[in-house]
Design a protein around this motif. Sequence first.
Motif, PDB file in Angstrom:
ATOM      1  N   LEU A 152      -7.150  -0.178  -4.663  1.00  0.00           N
ATOM      2  CA  LEU A 152      -6.958   0.010  -6.099  1.00  0.00           C
ATOM      3  C   LEU A 152      -5.628  -0.574  -6.553  1.00  0.00           C
ATOM      4  N   CYS A 153      -4.564  -0.328  -5.805  1.00  0.00           N
ATOM      5  CA  CYS A 153      -3.257  -0.841  -6.199  1.00  0.00           C
ATOM      6  C   CYS A 153      -3.220  -2.370  -6.139  1.00  0.00           C
ATOM      7  N   LEU A 154      -3.816  -2.947  -5.118  1.00  0.00           N
ATOM      8  CA  LEU A 154      -3.837  -4.410  -5.010  1.00  0.00           C
ATOM      9  C   LEU A 154      -4.623  -5.034  -6.160  1.00  0.00           C
ATOM     10  N   SER A 155      -5.812  -4.502  -6.439  1.00  0.00           N
ATOM     11  CA  SER A 155      -6.641  -5.118  -7.480  1.00  0.00           C
ATOM     12  C   SER A 155      -6.023  -4.928  -8.859  1.00  0.00           C
ATOM     13  N   THR A 156      -5.407  -3.786  -9.101  1.00  0.00           N
ATOM     14  CA  THR A 156      -4.802  -3.534 -10.410  1.00  0.00           C
ATOM     15  C   THR A 156      -3.562  -4.391 -10.601  1.00  0.00           C
ATOM     16  N   ALA A 157      -2.738  -4.506  -9.554  1.00  0.00           N
ATOM     17  CA  ALA A 157      -1.547  -5.360  -9.644  1.00  0.00           C
ATOM     18  C   ALA A 157      -1.943  -6.810  -9.899  1.00  0.00           C
ATOM     19  N   GLU A 158      -2.969  -7.287  -9.203  1.00  0.00           N
ATOM     20  CA  GLU A 158      -3.392  -8.678  -9.368  1.00  0.00           C
ATOM     21  C   GLU A 158      -4.039  -8.902 -10.729  1.00  0.00           C
ATOM     22  N   ARG A 159      -4.982  -8.072 -11.104  1.00  0.00           N
ATOM     23  CA  ARG A 159      -5.719  -8.295 -12.348  1.00  0.00           C
ATOM     24  C   ARG A 159      -4.820  -8.186 -13.576  1.00  0.00           C
ATOM     25  N   LEU A 160      -3.879  -7.227 -13.573  1.00  0.00           N
ATOM     26  CA  LEU A 160      -3.049  -6.992 -14.748  1.00  0.00           C
ATOM     27  C   LEU A 160      -1.661  -7.604 -14.628  1.00  0.00           C
ATOM     28  N   GLY A 161      -1.374  -8.265 -13.511  1.00  0.00           N
ATOM     29  CA  GLY A 161      -0.074  -8.895 -13.335  1.00  0.00           C
ATOM     30  C   GLY A 161       1.073  -7.911 -13.402  1.00  0.00           C
ATOM     31  N   MET A 162       0.868  -6.721 -12.875  1.00  0.00           N
ATOM     32  CA  MET A 162       1.846  -5.656 -13.021  1.00  0.00           C
ATOM     33  C   MET A 162       2.377  -5.206 -11.664  1.00  0.00           C
ATOM     34  N   VAL A 163       3.582  -4.671 -11.679  1.00  0.00           N
ATOM     35  CA  VAL A 163       4.185  -4.111 -10.479  1.00  0.00           C
ATOM     36  C   VAL A 163       3.778  -2.647 -10.372  1.00  0.00           C
ATOM     37  N   ARG A 198     -13.483  -0.885 -16.079  1.00  0.00           N
ATOM     38  CA  ARG A 198     -13.276  -0.262 -17.387  1.00  0.00           C
ATOM     39  C   ARG A 198     -11.884   0.366 -17.468  1.00  0.00           C
ATOM     40  N   ALA A 199     -11.486   1.027 -16.394  1.00  0.00           N
ATOM     41  CA  ALA A 199     -10.183   1.686 -16.378  1.00  0.00           C
ATOM     42  C   ALA A 199      -9.056   0.662 -16.452  1.00  0.00           C
ATOM     43  N   GLN A 200      -9.183  -0.432 -15.718  1.00  0.00           N
ATOM     44  CA  GLN A 200      -8.147  -1.464 -15.751  1.00  0.00           C
ATOM     45  C   GLN A 200      -8.077  -2.137 -17.118  1.00  0.00           C
ATOM     46  N   TYR A 201      -9.204  -2.304 -17.749  1.00  0.00           N
ATOM     47  CA  TYR A 201      -9.205  -2.884 -19.093  1.00  0.00           C
ATOM     48  C   TYR A 201      -8.407  -1.995 -20.046  1.00  0.00           C
ATOM     49  N   TRP A 202      -8.653  -0.696 -19.987  1.00  0.00           N
ATOM     50  CA  TRP A 202      -7.905   0.234 -20.845  1.00  0.00           C
ATOM     51  C   TRP A 202      -6.414   0.173 -20.531  1.00  0.00           C
ATOM     52  N   LEU A 203      -6.064   0.170 -19.245  1.00  0.00           N
ATOM     53  CA  LEU A 203      -4.662   0.175 -18.859  1.00  0.00           C
ATOM     54  C   LEU A 203      -3.960  -1.091 -19.330  1.00  0.00           C
ATOM     55  N   GLY A 204      -4.623  -2.239 -19.197  1.00  0.00           N
ATOM     56  CA  GLY A 204      -4.026  -3.486 -19.649  1.00  0.00           C
ATOM     57  C   GLY A 204      -3.724  -3.452 -21.133  1.00  0.00           C
ATOM     58  N   ARG A 205      -4.631  -2.913 -21.923  1.00  0.00           N
ATOM     59  CA  ARG A 205      -4.410  -2.813 -23.365  1.00  0.00           C
ATOM     60  C   ARG A 205      -3.300  -1.817 -23.678  1.00  0.00           C
TER      61      ARG A 205
END
Length: 303
Positions: free
Chosen positions: A86-97, A290-297
């Motif tokens: 989860l941390c790897l995919s979220t960091a990569e998809r959203l460009g976040m630390v 869906r969760a990552q989309y919300w977080l990115g916004r």
Amino acid sequence: MDVEQVLPELREPMKRTQASAPRWLVRAAVRVMPVPKSDAVAVTKARAGSVRLRVYTPRGARSGAGMLWIHGGGLLFGDAKQDESLCLSTAERLGMVIVSANYRVAPEHPFPAAHDDVRQAWTWFVDHAARLGVDADRIAIGGESAGGGLAAGLVQRIHDDGGAQPRAQWLFAPMLDDRVAARRELDALDHFVWNNAANREGWSGYLGGEPGAESVPAYASPGRRTELTGLPPAFLTWTDIELFAEEDAAYADALHRAGVPVATDIVTGAVHGFENWGKDTPVAQALIERAQYWLGRALAEHA
């Protein structure tokens, strides 16, 4: 509970989560579990005092956003490594630390040990934000299960303490309210993966006594808090047949009544923690998207 209530795609992976094991064995297994690798995200280790951290830094484009992530484990076990995917995919998809915090667990370390550990991790992240290329005003706090409960309690404490505030809270089936564990009638339902007997063991170890007392320390059981005005926007997800469904829905409703923007995502026919142990199933992958989309916004520069 009847297995027919569970989505067919989750039944097989769920079987691998049902075997009971001594707490010491679960703890040992989590510590040595293999973790996935990523060419797109660098994973490093750091310390916030005595608190061990895993830091996920995208190698490509960066958004300037960040998140403190808190793992689950019923307040009794767990390790930051268990949420590597989860941390790897979220960091990569959203460009976040992402900074993922380990914390002391009960019953050896009752409240406020875990709560203080994640508070220390938050302070470390804010203090190191510029060095990490993160805007300190664009950091979320998230967690799953017991980690979701710790995240909610941490958000409440930071609000009360003042200073840098999280932009959002990202909560997966959070373990929020010890009073649920005191309801013995729930034992008969025997929820899959995490039932009320296990819930009572976790809360008892964390609180240092039986759950459901007239009062508990502030931030120990965040679902009990009645004043929620001013907390950051929240994403809450849970499943319709898990033990935490009622308390999660109640917290989402309480946030909404307090004027906090809330997005809820209730997954029908899924089981507690499925987005972790069943991460390769279509239903889990869809939820994470869906969760990552919300977080990115929520963390966008001009949100």
